[in-house]
Design an enzyme around this catalytic site. Structure first.
Site, PDB file in Angstrom:
ATOM      1  N   LYS A  47      96.822  52.449  51.871  1.00 44.90           N
ATOM      2  CA  LYS A  47      95.907  53.185  50.988  1.00 44.90           C
ATOM      3  C   LYS A  47      96.538  54.511  50.573  1.00 44.90           C
ATOM      4  CE  LYS A  47      92.583  50.211  51.869  1.00 44.90           C
ATOM      5  NZ  LYS A  47      92.277  49.171  50.945  1.00 44.90           N
ATOM      6  N   SER A  52      94.659  46.041  47.000  1.00 42.52           N
ATOM      7  CA  SER A  52      93.917  47.296  46.854  1.00 42.52           C
ATOM      8  C   SER A  52      94.750  48.445  46.281  1.00 42.52           C
ATOM      9  CB  SER A  52      93.308  47.724  48.185  1.00 42.52           C
ATOM     10  OG  SER A  52      94.305  48.120  49.089  1.00 42.52           O
TER      11      SER A  52
END
Length: 161
Positions: A82, A39
């Site tokens: 993230k 991600s």
């Protein structure tokens, strides 16, 4: 007998001091982390070993654009990596849902850089600041990509007035 006891006492004191120092260093200053999903590609790739620092989280020194490790809001046993996109009081456009969302007090908005393969705040909304674990400060492995984690270009530019 007294010298044997003295030597044992010194050994125990050194061991306790060493273990305590290691624990405090890893818990409050820095540690190692491994990113285990795609991600955050291309900035951080699957399998990259990074230096993480809880100091920034504990003292609230985070800024938009920082890459962080946090507990997943969907599975508290999972740790996710993230980018911090918005902080409390900010409004952010949620491209998944097609509207702007407000980030309440005590919450943050996280997104992966690789939007097509990231499950993040666009899916589950803002998350509590308390789920943050640490800031990613340095990529250690692989050696050819060793270096600091940079802010994205759009966050480096000053706001136009």
């Amino acid at each position: 007998m007294a010298s044997a006891f003295s030597a044992l006492r010194k050994t125990v004191v050194f061991m306790v001091t060493g273990v305590s120092t290691c624990y405090c260093t890893l818990r409050f200053i820095c540690g190692l982390g491994k990113c285990e999903d795609v991600s955050m590609e291309p900035v951080i790739q699957h399998g990259d070993l990074v230096l993480i620092s809880p100091f920034y989280v504990n003292h609230q020194y985070l800024q938009k654009g920082d890459v962080v490790f946090c507990r997943s809001p969907k599975n508290p046993r999972a740790i996710i990596c993230k980018r911090l996109v918005a902080m409390e009081g900010d409004c952010v456009f949620n491209g998944e849902k097609g509207f702007e969302e407000y980030v309440d007090k005590g919450q943050i908005w996280l997104e992966g850089d690789n939007k097509d393969y990231s499950i993040d705040s666009r899916t589950y909304g803002p998350i509590p600041y308390g789920l943050l674990i640490s800031k990613v400060t340095l990529r250690l492995w692989p050696p050819k990509r060793f270096g600091f984690i940079e802010l994205p270009e759009q966050l480096k530019k000053p706001c136009s007035t």
